[in-house]
Scaffold this motif. Structure first.
Motif, short mmCIF file in Angstrom:
data_model
loop_
_atom_site.label_atom_id
_atom_site.label_comp_id
_atom_site.label_asym_id
_atom_site.label_seq_id
_atom_site.Cartn_x
_atom_site.Cartn_y
_atom_site.Cartn_z
N ALA A 31 -12.01 3.27 -1.14
CA ALA A 31 -10.76 3.05 -1.98
C ALA A 31 -10.43 1.63 -2.17
N GLN A 32 -10.69 0.75 -1.13
CA GLN A 32 -10.01 -0.50 -1.34
C GLN A 32 -10.78 -1.32 -2.04
N LEU A 33 -11.95 -1.00 -2.73
CA LEU A 33 -12.56 -1.89 -3.68
C LEU A 33 -12.02 -1.71 -5.04
N VAL A 34 -10.84 -2.19 -5.16
CA VAL A 34 -10.09 -2.08 -6.36
C VAL A 34 -10.27 -3.14 -7.51
N ASN A 35 -11.21 -3.96 -7.02
CA ASN A 35 -11.71 -5.18 -7.98
C ASN A 35 -12.77 -4.89 -8.60
N LEU A 36 -13.49 -3.70 -8.30
CA LEU A 36 -14.93 -3.84 -9.03
C LEU A 36 -14.69 -3.18 -10.40
N GLU A 37 -15.55 -4.00 -11.12
CA GLU A 37 -15.84 -3.54 -12.61
C GLU A 37 -16.85 -3.05 -12.90
N VAL A 38 -18.24 -3.34 -12.04
CA VAL A 38 -19.21 -2.62 -12.36
C VAL A 38 -19.77 -2.06 -10.89
N LEU A 39 -20.19 -0.70 -11.21
CA LEU A 39 -20.50 -0.07 -10.00
C LEU A 39 -21.72 0.89 -10.07
N MET A 40 -22.80 0.52 -9.41
CA MET A 40 -24.06 1.16 -9.54
C MET A 40 -24.22 1.88 -8.37
N CYS A 41 -24.04 3.30 -8.27
CA CYS A 41 -24.17 4.43 -7.22
C CYS A 41 -25.39 5.42 -7.53
N ARG A 42 -26.39 5.02 -8.27
CA ARG A 42 -27.32 5.87 -8.83
C ARG A 42 -28.27 6.55 -7.61
N GLY A 43 -28.35 7.77 -7.65
CA GLY A 43 -29.55 8.38 -6.62
C GLY A 43 -28.84 8.22 -5.09
N CYS A 44 -27.72 8.58 -4.92
CA CYS A 44 -27.20 8.60 -3.57
C CYS A 44 -27.00 10.17 -3.47
N PRO A 45 -27.74 10.71 -2.50
CA PRO A 45 -27.97 12.20 -2.22
C PRO A 45 -26.68 12.61 -1.60
N ARG A 46 -25.84 11.75 -0.44
CA ARG A 46 -25.03 12.01 -0.04
C ARG A 46 -23.48 11.85 -0.77
N SER A 63 -25.60 8.39 -11.92
CA SER A 63 -26.58 9.27 -12.13
C SER A 63 -27.25 9.67 -10.90
N GLU A 64 -27.91 11.04 -11.12
CA GLU A 64 -28.65 11.49 -9.75
C GLU A 64 -27.69 11.63 -8.48
N CYS A 65 -26.60 11.85 -8.68
CA CYS A 65 -25.80 12.19 -7.50
C CYS A 65 -25.54 13.59 -7.13
N PRO A 66 -26.34 14.42 -6.34
CA PRO A 66 -26.38 15.94 -6.62
C PRO A 66 -25.09 16.35 -5.92
N ASN A 67 -24.36 15.77 -5.07
CA ASN A 67 -23.13 16.05 -4.87
C ASN A 67 -21.87 15.52 -5.17
N LEU A 68 -21.98 14.91 -6.34
CA LEU A 68 -20.75 14.28 -7.08
C LEU A 68 -20.33 15.39 -7.94
N LYS A 69 -18.96 15.92 -7.77
CA LYS A 69 -18.22 16.90 -8.54
C LYS A 69 -17.42 16.24 -9.57
N VAL A 70 -16.97 15.10 -9.31
CA VAL A 70 -15.86 14.48 -10.26
C VAL A 70 -15.86 13.05 -10.88
N CYS A 86 -26.45 15.11 -12.89
CA CYS A 86 -25.61 15.35 -11.67
C CYS A 86 -25.40 16.86 -11.73
N PRO A 87 -25.83 17.67 -11.11
CA PRO A 87 -25.89 19.04 -10.96
C PRO A 87 -24.65 19.74 -10.78
N ASN A 88 -23.82 18.91 -10.37
CA ASN A 88 -22.38 19.58 -9.90
C ASN A 88 -21.11 19.13 -10.53
#
Ligand SMILES: [Zn+2]
Length: 222
Positions: A31-46, A63-70, A86-88
């Protein structure tokens, strides 16, 4: 392993871009990474959490984050959101009113795309079995004055299927190669005008596809 897993959070706080795609271990974006403008977190299963503090984000690929709900509704500055497969994931927040580009294909729990997303220029939403509501054509600015619509008006009472067809052509065609360029509205309007080279190619493709599906369409109408 990505920088989140291997470096102390304090050393990442200044980052405006972070790519932790395909990391098998990461479970949450700090949560501390408040300066992020671009975030790529594709295909992180957990990965289960994208924090609501990342209010400066303009591009997010989760994309392709099976446990991401929101997708947090606080990310109101997002212009590009890729959340396909993102199936959830059950909702796209109505607060993301600056979104230009949304790819939510293959999200089986997604039931609608909010009508508040009036800046959408690119929308990819194929293969979402529950999806019943796409913003009406007046809500998608790319339809305003679109030279394709009058062309299709008589043969195709509902324009959305033909727009989705054009999008499909983009995807299987050269879109991936020229992804960045193709995302600009000016480029699309120039090249894919019905009288220019891209438009003529799409027209041939449409005619071929419409020819193939005409019997099915007549059955539905009749
Ligand atoms: Zn990692």
């Amino acid at each position: 392993m990505c920088r989140i897993c291997t470096e102390p959070v304090e050393s990442l706080i200044g980052l405006t871009k972070l790519n932790c795609s395909q990391c098998p271990d990461v479970t949450a974006i700090p949560a501390q990474l408040v300066n992020l403008e671009v975030l790529m977190c594709r295909g992180c299963p957990r990965l289960v959490l994208i924090p609501d503090t990342l209010v400066r984000l303009t591009e997010l690929d989760c994309s392709e984050c099976p446990n991401l709900k929101v997708i947090p509704p606080e990310l109101v500055n997002l212009r590009e959101l890729d959340c396909w497969n993102c199936p959830n994931l059950a909702t796209i927040p109505a607060s993301l009113v600056k979104l230009n580009s949304l790819n939510c294909m293959e999200c089986p729990r997604l039931a609608f795309i909010p009508s508040t997303l009036r800046q959408l220029i690119l929308l990819f939403c194929d293969d979402c079995p529950l999806l019943t509501s796409i913003p009406d054509t007046p809500s998608i600015p790319c339809c305003d004055g679109c030279p394709w619509l009058s062309e299709n008006a008589h043969s195709y009472p509902n324009h959305i299927p033909s727009l989705l067809r054009i999008q499909r052509w983009f995807r299987h065609g050269r879109k991936q190669v020229f992804k960045r360029v193709l995302r600009t509205r000016a480029f699309n309007e120039f090249v894919f005008h019905p009288d220019r080279i891209g438009g003529k190619a799409v027209k041939r493709q449409l005619e071929a596809e419409l020819g193939q599906m005409r019997p099915a369409k007549q059955q539905r109408v009749g």
